[in-house]
Design an enzyme around this catalytic site. Sequence first.
Site, PDB file in Angstrom:
ATOM      1  N   MET A   1       0.842  -1.198   0.000  1.00 64.54           N
ATOM      2  CA  MET A   1       0.000   0.000   0.000  1.00 64.54           C
ATOM      3  C   MET A   1       0.877   1.248   0.000  1.00 64.54           C
ATOM      4  O   MET A   1       1.933   1.263   0.614  1.00 64.54           O
ATOM      5  CB  MET A   1      -0.880   0.008   1.249  1.00 64.54           C
ATOM      6  CG  MET A   1      -2.040   0.957   1.155  1.00 64.54           C
ATOM      7  SD  MET A   1      -2.818   1.204   2.740  1.00 64.54           S
ATOM      8  CE  MET A   1      -3.824  -0.250   2.864  1.00 64.54           C
ATOM      9  N   CYS A   2       0.440   2.268  -0.686  1.00 65.99           N
ATOM     10  CA  CYS A   2       1.116   3.558  -0.663  1.00 65.99           C
ATOM     11  C   CYS A   2       0.044   4.638  -0.812  1.00 65.99           C
ATOM     12  O   CYS A   2      -1.096   4.341  -1.139  1.00 65.99           O
ATOM     13  CB  CYS A   2       2.097   3.705  -1.821  1.00 65.99           C
ATOM     14  SG  CYS A   2       3.508   2.582  -1.728  1.00 65.99           S
ATOM     15  N   GLY A   3       0.418   5.860  -0.565  1.00 66.95           N
ATOM     16  CA  GLY A   3      -0.499   6.972  -0.779  1.00 66.95           C
ATOM     17  C   GLY A   3       0.083   7.933  -1.800  1.00 66.95           C
ATOM     18  O   GLY A   3       1.287   8.180  -1.821  1.00 66.95           O
TER      19      GLY A   3
END
Lengths: 297, 224
Positions: A1-3
């Site tokens: 996951m990343c933003g």
Amino acid sequence: MCGIVGLFIKNPALESQLGALVAPMLSEMTERGPDSAGIAVYRNPQEDGCKITVLAQQPDFDWSTLETAVSNHFSLRDITVTRNHAVLCLDSAIEDVQDWMSDNWSDLSITSAGTNIEIFKGKGNPAEFIDQFDIKSMTGTHALGHTRMATESAITTEHSHPFSTGQDLCLVHNGSLSNHNRLRETLRKKGVQFKTDNDSEVAAGYLSWRLSEGDDLDQALNHAIEDLDGFYTFAIGTRDGFAVMRDPIGCKPAIMAETDDWAAMSSEYRAIATLPGAENARIWEPEPTQIYSWKRS
Amino acid sequence: MTEINLDTSSVRELNLVLQGGSSGDKFSVNNTVGKHALSVGLTTAVNVEINGHVGYYCAGMNQQASIVINGNAGPGLAENMMSGEVRVTGNASQYAAATAHGGLLVIEGDSSSRCGISMKGVNIVVGGNIGHMSAFMAQSGCLVVCGDAGDALGDSIYEAKIYVRGKVKSLGTDCIEKEMRDEHKKELKQLLSQSKMHHGIEEFRRYGSARKLYNFDIDQVDDY
């Protein structure tokens, strides 16, 4: 996951607040990426000159030695040091500076090159990064940011996003690529250089290679759909704006919003909710494989 | 009406208050700013009005409660809903009502990819369009789409029924158009009325399983 976050200022009166607007967006994406953070900001264009951002591997690097050496070889307009990064503005041809840097300064790496772009990144909590690099005080036309939760390679500053993909171009990525090892080897044979074993850097290298082959950004992204295997939401910063594209499966989130004053993208609405007027913005989810782009007219 | 403001209450506090409500109680939730997991795990017939956009997994596992979201919803809306009604006035992101067993989900705007994936009895009514791979492996319940459907609609579908008013970009494996019989017209009419969508039932077409994937077919052994 990343933003991922991206903000493009449409109303020039807000350019002085670019950093103040984008910092809370980045901060809001901390839970998606607490390992490291980075930002590409487009500002202070260097007419008839160039600008590069360099990253020192050693925190106590003596920047005065670089300043002296650069001044002896090139016409240095300005150098601004922020922690382990320095932005150099020069009158010289950018390729000459890049070649000289890579030949003589193995303990420095170039994070961005162009006339407008500056890239800063750091390991650690995004809130610390925002403070250390004083993101809130940045002015400019547009910015892309990334918070990283590492899934496939080490947590270092060099593994952090954004990755430069050419002059005034950069990439941030949420997702994972499954064919990055073979593609990295293929691209190396074509002369593309890589600093890490990070999958997103391969995507950046791939786009750099397509652009160097004569593709425009849309063509390069359409080729990427064919050649990159995996999941991705990409945001690509350009000199005049930015573009967003999701993979054909489209399982990595992305949301876009626009008002008369700004256009924004993020992994989640809560980052956009920090912007003035977000509650009345036009909001939509980008369709898979469609390229969305904003440009300064 | 009890008002809960997420500027001052945490998401956990909100959910504890809503889960402790009695049948018929009314709640309004404000300052949502895209927060996750709002109004989840409710088991009584409370009425919840959420004002603003919500993030991931809103109204998950809902039982009996009636939840209205005045805004857009992020991924995983009404996931595994058992009963009750969830309504969104805007759009919903991917995999809305995934694995949901019962109740009614109404999305007044568009719903993106994988709407109703593995649905197990829920009824979903979408006022606008739906994205690709919707109703993938859908087992039972109805998916009503008043706009268009994206690629691979109803791939590997079991016994769920799909009604689409607009165009279908492509049908998934083993999903075919089927005859609209009287019992389907009656069912569709009731769902449109229940969800307050005003379209004529004759504008819709029905899709469902060709039932070719139910059993191993020796003639297709080379395909495996």
